[in-house]
Design an enzyme around this catalytic site. Structure first.
Site, mmCIF file in Angstrom:
data_model
loop_
_atom_site.group_PDB
_atom_site.id
_atom_site.type_symbol
_atom_site.label_atom_id
_atom_site.label_comp_id
_atom_site.label_asym_id
_atom_site.label_seq_id
_atom_site.Cartn_x
_atom_site.Cartn_y
_atom_site.Cartn_z
ATOM 1 N N ASP A 139 65.982 97.343 50.634
ATOM 2 C CA ASP A 139 65.155 96.137 50.694
ATOM 3 C C ASP A 139 65.965 94.954 50.139
ATOM 4 O O ASP A 139 67.145 95.092 49.824
ATOM 5 C CB ASP A 139 63.831 96.344 49.935
ATOM 6 C CG ASP A 139 64.029 96.435 48.434
ATOM 7 O OD1 ASP A 139 65.108 96.894 48.016
ATOM 8 O OD2 ASP A 139 63.108 96.052 47.689
ATOM 9 N N SER A 193 61.861 90.861 45.857
ATOM 10 C CA SER A 193 61.988 92.228 46.369
ATOM 11 C C SER A 193 61.984 92.285 47.890
ATOM 12 O O SER A 193 62.823 91.681 48.527
ATOM 13 C CB SER A 193 60.877 93.085 45.762
ATOM 14 O OG SER A 193 61.112 94.436 46.027
ATOM 15 N N ASP A 230 66.340 97.620 45.211
ATOM 16 C CA ASP A 230 65.921 98.673 44.284
ATOM 17 C C ASP A 230 65.280 99.820 45.064
ATOM 18 O O ASP A 230 64.882 100.824 44.504
ATOM 19 C CB ASP A 230 65.004 98.158 43.168
ATOM 20 C CG ASP A 230 63.790 97.437 43.682
ATOM 21 O OD1 ASP A 230 63.670 97.230 44.901
ATOM 22 O OD2 ASP A 230 62.935 97.060 42.854
ATOM 23 N N ASP A 263 66.220 93.136 47.359
ATOM 24 C CA ASP A 263 66.917 93.144 46.069
ATOM 25 C C ASP A 263 67.510 94.512 45.776
ATOM 26 O O ASP A 263 68.051 94.751 44.709
ATOM 27 C CB ASP A 263 65.989 92.720 44.928
ATOM 28 C CG ASP A 263 64.878 93.727 44.680
ATOM 29 O OD1 ASP A 263 64.425 94.350 45.650
ATOM 30 O OD2 ASP A 263 64.470 93.889 43.512
HETATM 31 MG MG MG Z 1 62.723 95.650 45.735
#
Ligand code: MG
Length: 458
Positions: A240, A97, A244, A242
């Site tokens: 960010d 993340s 999400d 990744d």
């Molecule tokens: Mg994330």
């Protein structure tokens, strides 16, 4: 390498000291054993360790007879959505993340676009620890395929869910900052398809995150803020690692806190929704509750973590939900974070109302928020929190309500304070909010003093 396998969401570890390839192979075996059959969709973010970890996980999974389809580097929400729309048994995202580049991690997704629940993670962990893995015979090893259309499919679905004609008619100027993360492959293309003039910064995939810290916080978004202001752009969008999460920047360079953006979406959604419940985590601003109440709705609080929000939305059939860190869930689409639909919705609201993003946010007030952390050894956290159950309300005075869904939350006549042990660091975090700077400072000082007193006593 030991320690607790799962954190707030999935596995997140420093590669080399806390996580190695043997763990990845065994996690693959554990996942295959847990699922027993079917095909897992696997993707990763841009981290330097990603491909290697994906290869090791793949080997572990196919050794149990379960199949793997590899989708390469795509955002986490695209993986979650694709698992559902293409009918895979489960999804695996290799990502840490927003953590620094030396971290690696794995998030697990079910076939219903929801992340694995804590219960499912516990069962996976039990299999991992027991090492009782399924072992497929030489002639029934799982196969490995690839999927290359996940991003195109996701973009097409997003365009169906917003008034793209209204947005196109405005030719907005948008600066996109994917932070060298997975959103590089989606957001710039999506925003372009909405007829916007797009400039992308930190737009090349790079697991070293050379452009900025992966967490899209105000301190790391200086380049984006400057760029929005200098080019007279209408909106800034930051993700960010990744992707999400998404954080929006107004035309005047203000980074908007996620809980205020949730309020914007919630008020809009409540206009036409039968469901009146908005779901958010314990650390969101009171501003959100007040905006939702004015629009005829109510808020429900959950522990932090997007899976907690998703589970609650499902349970109460919520209309919208999210986290202050930049997570937005649109349950009529799916139950994974949707930073891309959030981006479309912001542009749609701007186009339909004729207001700038800053003007739209102007309807939602800002209350000052203060945070601090106090060092507490991990083994002392539980006893400190226990002692605070009585000590903190006593110290604060004027207590309206004590909320214990996650940590210790206290609602006061004016403002609130939340004391939570960190899941990853040896600290206890204190967050407080009040209508004025003076009051919030007083709440923080009082809470800090109470926590320090308990820490020194236990
Ligand atoms: Mg994330």
């Amino acid at each position: 390498m030991g320690g607790k396998l799962f954190g707030t969401t999935g596995v997140r570890k420093i590669y080399g000291t806390e996580f190695d390839l043997e763990m990845a192979v065994n996690l693959g075996k554990a996942l295959g054993t847990y699922l027993k059959e079917g095909t897992i969709l696997m993707a990763r973010d841009a981290r330097t360790t990603g491909r290697m970890v994906a290869d090791a996980l793949t080997a572990g999974i196919v050794s149990t007879g379960v199949n793997v389809t590899r989708a390469g580097i795509i955002p986490t929400p695209t993986l979650a959505y694709s698992v559902d729309v293409f009918g895979y048994t489960a999804g695996v995202m290799i990502t840490a993340s927003h953590n620094p580049p030396e971290y690696t991690g794995i998030k697990f997704w079910g076939g219903d676009t929801m992340g694995f629940t804590p219960e499912m993670e516990r069962e996976l962990e039990r299999i991992y620890i027991s090492k009782e893995y399924l072992i497929a015979e030489w002639d029934s090893i799982g196969n490995v395929n690839s999927l290359e259309t996940a991003v195109d499919q996701h973009i097409a679905a997003l365009l169906e869910r917003c008034d793209h004609d209204a947005i196109r008619s405005k030719t907005f100027r948008v600066i996109v900052d994917p932070g060298n993360g997975a959103a590089c492959v989606l957001t710039p293309y999506l925003i372009q398809k909405l007829g916007c003039k797009v400039v992308t910064i930190n737009g090349q995939l790079d697991g070293h995150f050379p452009g900025r810290k992966s967490e899209p916080e105000e301190e790391s978004l200086g380049d984006l803020i400057r760029m929005v202001k200098e080019t007279n752009a209408d909106l800034g969008i930051a993700h960010d690692g990744d992707s999400d999460r998404v954080v929006f920047v107004t035309e005047s360079g203000e980074v908007v806190r996620g809980d205020r953006t949730i309020a914007l979406f919630a008020v809009d959604a409540l206009r036409e929704s039968v469901s009146k419940t908005v779901v958010t985590t314990v650390d969101s601003s009171k501003v959100l509750d007040e905006a939702v109440e004015r629009a005829g709705g109510n808020t429900v609080r959950t522990p932090v973590g997007d899976i907690q929000v998703a589970m609650k939305i499902k349970e109460v059939e919520g209309v919208h939900g999210g986290e202050a860190c930049g997570v937005f869930l649109f349950p009529e689409f799916h139950l994974a974070p949707e930073p891309f639909l959030a981006s479309c919705k912001v542009l749609e609201l701007m186009a339909k109302t004729g207001k700038s993003f800053g003007q739209l946010m102007g309807d939602i007030p800002i209350y000052p928020l203060m945070k601090t952390k106090i060092s507490v050894p991990n083994e002392k956290k539980a006893s400190v929190m226990k002692a605070l159950t009585d000590a903190l309300p006593e110290a604060m005075g004027d207590v309206n309500e004590v909320i214990t869904v996650d940590g210790l939350g206290i609602s006061l006549d004016q403002g609130w304070v939340l004391v939570r042990p960190s899941g990853t660091e040896p600290v206890i975090r204190i967050t407080c909010e009040a209508p004025s700077q003076e009051i919030v400072q007083r709440i923080l000082d009082t809470a800090k003093e109470a926590v320090l007193k308990v820490v020194n006593a236990v």
